[in-house]
Design an enzyme around this catalytic site. Structure first.
Site, short mmCIF file in Angstrom:
data_model
loop_
_atom_site.label_atom_id
_atom_site.label_comp_id
_atom_site.label_asym_id
_atom_site.label_seq_id
_atom_site.Cartn_x
_atom_site.Cartn_y
_atom_site.Cartn_z
N ASP A 133 -22.59 15.15 -22.74
CA ASP A 133 -23.69 14.50 -23.44
C ASP A 133 -23.60 13.00 -23.10
OD1 ASP A 133 -25.72 14.03 -25.49
OD2 ASP A 133 -24.09 13.22 -26.69
N ASP B 286 -25.56 9.97 -25.26
CA ASP B 286 -25.58 9.13 -26.46
C ASP B 286 -24.43 9.48 -27.41
OD1 ASP B 286 -27.86 7.62 -25.82
OD2 ASP B 286 -29.19 9.20 -26.55
N GLU C 44 -30.31 14.70 -39.11
CA GLU C 44 -29.57 15.10 -37.91
C GLU C 44 -28.07 15.11 -38.15
OE1 GLU C 44 -28.99 13.66 -33.24
OE2 GLU C 44 -29.95 12.34 -34.71
N SER D 184 -28.68 15.29 -21.70
CA SER D 184 -28.99 14.36 -22.79
C SER D 184 -30.33 14.65 -23.44
CB SER D 184 -28.99 12.93 -22.27
OG SER D 184 -29.45 12.02 -23.24
N ALA D 185 -30.36 14.51 -24.77
CA ALA D 185 -31.61 14.60 -25.53
C ALA D 185 -32.27 13.23 -25.64
CB ALA D 185 -31.34 15.16 -26.93
N LYS E 225 -30.41 22.37 -26.76
CA LYS E 225 -29.86 22.30 -25.41
C LYS E 225 -29.56 23.69 -24.84
CE LYS E 225 -28.04 17.60 -25.60
NZ LYS E 225 -26.88 16.71 -25.45
N ASP F 261 -20.82 15.17 -28.93
CA ASP F 261 -20.56 14.59 -30.25
C ASP F 261 -21.28 15.35 -31.37
OD1 ASP F 261 -22.99 12.29 -31.25
OD2 ASP F 261 -23.15 13.37 -29.37
#
Length: 326
Positions: free
Chosen positions: A78, A80, A125, A193-194, A242, A267
């Protein structure tokens, strides 16, 4: 009388020999208790912010990764809050979306609405009590609404570099070294990555180097012939889908199908699904960065990730493992 004295001397002498033998035995025993396991000999695993539910399992995985060597290795990460810091100098480091949300290049009206969205949905989140279904729906609303706000800003592609340069995004300590090691040894790195892919890649260009072995799956902006933002390409990627997006990129997984050993870094719980499209995997070591609600989430992270790093963990442990493998 002489016999008695001689007997006493012999007895005392034997006692001294016995005591000496015992002392030598314990001294040799203490020497034999030196660390013999790989992770016990790696200083990075001994740090207070490193947690493992099953050290024996981690030892087994690290051993297999070392045996497999660089030819069988690939990295999936990931971006961020994984490759980037969560906090720096007492302030929260922005995510890729956050870089846009805080940019003065964009209209103040956009920044105000974007920050309202973050204040509303970010706690959802990160919540340890809200269920996955509610989180999933909330993330779709947050991402979609935020992207639609961006479309109203008349954003030019040429301003992306300025936006990143003026931001406070920071890579974790040791990430540059990780990228160097992977490139030098031709080990592929998939960044899943989102966030916003354009911001992500520009951050790596400015803070490190975008090597040829790096592939990025993310939300990439779509610019028209005049360089104006008109939309986003491909499927929407958010924190908790994902696993759905991964299966739509078989070409990436097919390219590296011979590399059956994987180190996964993330994370969130959603990051653990980044390799769902890799049916050929054999040995997977997962490393999780715990940035929020540490006490409440530590056990959950230990249950799901093989290794958990909290309190702004660096990439030192990752680099130590890589140096053993490479």
């Amino acid at each position: 009388m002489w016999t008695l004295r001689a007997s006493v001397k012999i007895f005392i002498g034997a006692g001294i020999v016995a005591v000496t033998a015992v002392a030598v035995f314990y001294r040799n025993s203490s020497k034999s208790k030196k660390p013999t396991k790989i992770i016990e000999m790696m200083e990075e695993f001994q740090r207070a912010n490193v947690h493992m539910k099953d050290p024996a399992r981690v030892e087994e995985l690290v051993t297999e990764l070392i045996k497999g060597g660089k030819e069988n290795l690939q990295i999936v990460s990931d971006f961020d809050k994984t490759m980037t810091r969560h906090m720096y100098n007492g302030q929260r480091v922005p995510s890729c979306h956050g870089v846009l949300d805080n940019s003065k290049v964009l209209p103040e009206s956009y920044r105000e609405e974007a920050l309202k969205l973050r204040d509303k949905y970010y706690p959802i989140e990160m919540s340890p009590v809200i269920g996955p279904d509610e989180k999933y729906k909330s993330m779709i609303t947050w991402w979609t609404t935020g992207h639609n706000l961006l479309l109203k800003c008349d954003l030019s592609q040429e301003r992306i570099s300025d936006i990143v340069r003026d931001s406070k995004i920071q890579l974790r300590d040791g990430v540059n070294r990780t990228l160097e090691l992977l490139h030098a040894n031709d080990v592929p790195l998939l960044i899943f990555s989102a966030g916003v892919g354009d911001i992500l890649k520009e951050a790596i260009v400015q803070k490190a180097h975008m090597y040829s072995n790096i592939h990025v799956i993310s939300n990439f902006m779509d610019f028209n012939s005049e360089g104006k933002l008109v939309g986003f390409r491909g499927d929407l990627i958010h924190t908790f889908n994902k696993h759905e997006v991964a299966v739509h990129h078989p070409e990436i997984f097919e390219r590296n199908k011979s590399r059956r050993n994987i180190i996964l870094l993330g994370d969130t719980m959603g990051d653990l699904t980044m390799i769902d499209g890799m049916p050929y995997r054999e040995n997977v070591l997962t490393i999780g960065f715990l940035n929020h609600n540490v006490q409440e989430n530590l056990q959950l992270y230990k249950d799901k990730y093989d290794v958990v790093l909290e309190d702004e963990g660096s990439f030192d442990l990752m680099n130590s493992i890589l140096q053993k493998i490479l």
